[in-house]
Design a protein around this motif. Structure first.
Motif, PDB file in Angstrom:
ATOM      1  N   ALA A 106      -0.318 -60.156 -47.241  1.00  0.00           N
ATOM      2  CA  ALA A 106       0.624 -60.964 -46.464  1.00  0.00           C
ATOM      3  C   ALA A 106       1.928 -60.197 -46.339  1.00  0.00           C
ATOM      4  O   ALA A 106       2.405 -59.598 -47.308  1.00  0.00           O
ATOM      5  CB  ALA A 106       0.870 -62.308 -47.144  1.00  0.00           C
ATOM      6  N   GLY A 107       2.481 -60.165 -45.146  1.00  0.00           N
ATOM      7  CA  GLY A 107       3.764 -59.522 -44.909  1.00  0.00           C
ATOM      8  C   GLY A 107       3.711 -58.022 -44.811  1.00  0.00           C
ATOM      9  O   GLY A 107       4.763 -57.363 -44.771  1.00  0.00           O
ATOM     10  N   ILE A 108       2.511 -57.447 -44.740  1.00  0.00           N
ATOM     11  CA  ILE A 108       2.379 -56.002 -44.608  1.00  0.00           C
ATOM     12  C   ILE A 108       1.328 -55.682 -43.545  1.00  0.00           C
ATOM     13  O   ILE A 108       0.478 -56.516 -43.223  1.00  0.00           O
ATOM     14  CB  ILE A 108       1.998 -55.310 -45.932  1.00  0.00           C
ATOM     15  N   ALA A 109       1.394 -54.466 -43.027  1.00  0.00           N
ATOM     16  CA  ALA A 109       0.347 -53.953 -42.141  1.00  0.00           C
ATOM     17  C   ALA A 109      -0.663 -53.201 -43.012  1.00  0.00           C
ATOM     18  O   ALA A 109      -0.323 -52.151 -43.559  1.00  0.00           O
ATOM     19  CB  ALA A 109       0.945 -53.030 -41.083  1.00  0.00           C
ATOM     20  N   PRO A 110      -1.862 -53.706 -43.196  1.00  0.00           N
ATOM     21  CA  PRO A 110      -2.789 -53.109 -44.161  1.00  0.00           C
ATOM     22  C   PRO A 110      -3.356 -51.766 -43.743  1.00  0.00           C
ATOM     23  O   PRO A 110      -3.775 -50.977 -44.590  1.00  0.00           O
ATOM     24  CB  PRO A 110      -3.896 -54.155 -44.296  1.00  0.00           C
ATOM     25  N   LEU A 111      -3.385 -51.487 -42.454  1.00  0.00           N
ATOM     26  CA  LEU A 111      -3.918 -50.229 -41.937  1.00  0.00           C
ATOM     27  C   LEU A 111      -2.838 -49.487 -41.171  1.00  0.00           C
ATOM     28  O   LEU A 111      -2.068 -50.092 -40.415  1.00  0.00           O
ATOM     29  CB  LEU A 111      -5.094 -50.479 -40.986  1.00  0.00           C
ATOM     30  N   ARG A 112      -2.785 -48.182 -41.356  1.00  0.00           N
ATOM     31  CA  ARG A 112      -1.930 -47.337 -40.516  1.00  0.00           C
ATOM     32  C   ARG A 112      -2.830 -46.595 -39.547  1.00  0.00           C
ATOM     33  O   ARG A 112      -3.653 -45.769 -39.956  1.00  0.00           O
ATOM     34  CB  ARG A 112      -1.140 -46.357 -41.367  1.00  0.00           C
ATOM     35  N   ASP A 113      -2.704 -46.888 -38.300  1.00  0.00           N
ATOM     36  CA  ASP A 113      -3.582 -46.336 -37.273  1.00  0.00           C
ATOM     37  C   ASP A 113      -2.948 -45.073 -36.688  1.00  0.00           C
ATOM     38  O   ASP A 113      -1.908 -45.126 -36.031  1.00  0.00           O
ATOM     39  CB  ASP A 113      -3.806 -47.372 -36.174  1.00  0.00           C
ATOM     40  N   LEU A 114      -3.579 -43.940 -36.934  1.00  0.00           N
ATOM     41  CA  LEU A 114      -3.065 -42.657 -36.439  1.00  0.00           C
ATOM     42  C   LEU A 114      -3.803 -42.167 -35.202  1.00  0.00           C
ATOM     43  O   LEU A 114      -3.536 -41.060 -34.722  1.00  0.00           O
ATOM     44  CB  LEU A 114      -3.173 -41.596 -37.545  1.00  0.00           C
ATOM     45  N   ARG A 115      -4.723 -42.973 -34.696  1.00  0.00           N
ATOM     46  CA  ARG A 115      -5.466 -42.558 -33.517  1.00  0.00           C
ATOM     47  C   ARG A 115      -4.526 -42.353 -32.336  1.00  0.00           C
ATOM     48  O   ARG A 115      -3.656 -43.173 -32.072  1.00  0.00           O
ATOM     49  CB  ARG A 115      -6.533 -43.596 -33.176  1.00  0.00           C
TER      50      ARG A 115
END
Length: 254
Positions: free
Chosen positions: A181-190
């Motif tokens: 909660a309150g975070i972005a769980p994935l960092r998308d580098l595509r």
């Protein structure tokens, strides 16, 4: 991913939250976490509070007594000569599908979509003669804790509910995020470009799992410390831990 600022390296700290008493159903876990954080110097803007799943499950009443479990024939079969069929029955009740089994070991897909040993059912750190189950909705659990902590501390923090999982092809366990909660769980580098100028086409970083694994360094089954603050990593945003579950159509191993 960033540390102090987006894209900038910095120092990451992991602070154990100790002094939290043995938890029982309906205890105010958010308040206990807040008090422990005050003892550790207080919460800061952007902190991520990582909470062990068992702490969450206990206050949510996700505990079963083995004496109340009547094993089915399937549970007795999966238990084999060395397992407790009552524990296997508890596992089956939490299981959407048995992925692999070698009695008494069961790798199961849970209702959440997690693929893990024993459907997350565990006797360690459980009351005598009992088993602890996974929260029904770990993302909702994380959201409730975050709301309580933000209300008490007056700063924006993220919350991760974590648990230890094994990994295919690797020895040992590491903590992963079951709920966020309150975070972005994935960092998308595509679509971004690496240092050599190559476009990244598939790379996604499981930052919530990385943070959970970092927090586990000061937690652990024997430490009696059920939570930690991870500080210095700015992952504020929206999202759900369900994003970390591999979609079935992309899963080569099930």
């Amino acid at each position: 991913m960033n540390r102090r600022e987006r894209g900038s390296p910095g120092t990451v700290s992991v602070l154990p939250l100790d002094g939290i008493p043995e938890l029982r159903k309906d205890d105010d876990l958010g308040h206990e976490l807040y008090e422990a954080a005050v003892r550790a110097g207080g919460l800061e803007q952007g902190d991520v509070v990582v909470v062990a799943q068992k702490a969450v499950s206990k206050v949510e009443g996700r505990v079963v007594r083995l004496a109340d479990v009547e094993p089915s024939p399937r549970a007795r079969e999966l238990a084999g000569p060395d397992g407790d069929p009552r524990q296997l029955e508890a596992i089956l009740r939490e299981t959407l599908r048995v992925v692999r089994s070698r009695p008494p070991l069961v790798i199961a897909e849970t209702r959440h979509g997690f693929v893990c040993a024993s459907a997350g059912v565990d006797a360690s750190n459980a009351p005598e003669g009992s088993l602890v189950l996974l929260p029904l909705d770990p993302d909702a659990s994380a959201a409730r804790l975050r709301e309580r902590l933000v209300g008490l501390a007056g700063v924006d923090v993220g919350v991760i509910v974590s648990d230890s999982f094994g990994r295919a092809w690797r020895q040992g366990t590491t903590d992963v995020a079951l709920g966020t909660a309150g975070i972005a769980p994935l960092r998308d580098l595509r679509g971004t470009v690496d240092a050599a100028g190559h476009e990244l086409r598939t790379t996604q970083i499981a930052v919530a799992d990385e943070i959970a694994g970092a927090a586990e360094l000061v937690l652990g089954k024997a430490s009696a410390i059920p939570a930690a603050i991870v500080r210095g990593v700015d992952v504020r945003g929206d999202g759900s831990a369900r994003e970390l579950v591999m979609p079935r159509e992309r899963d080569l191993f099930r």
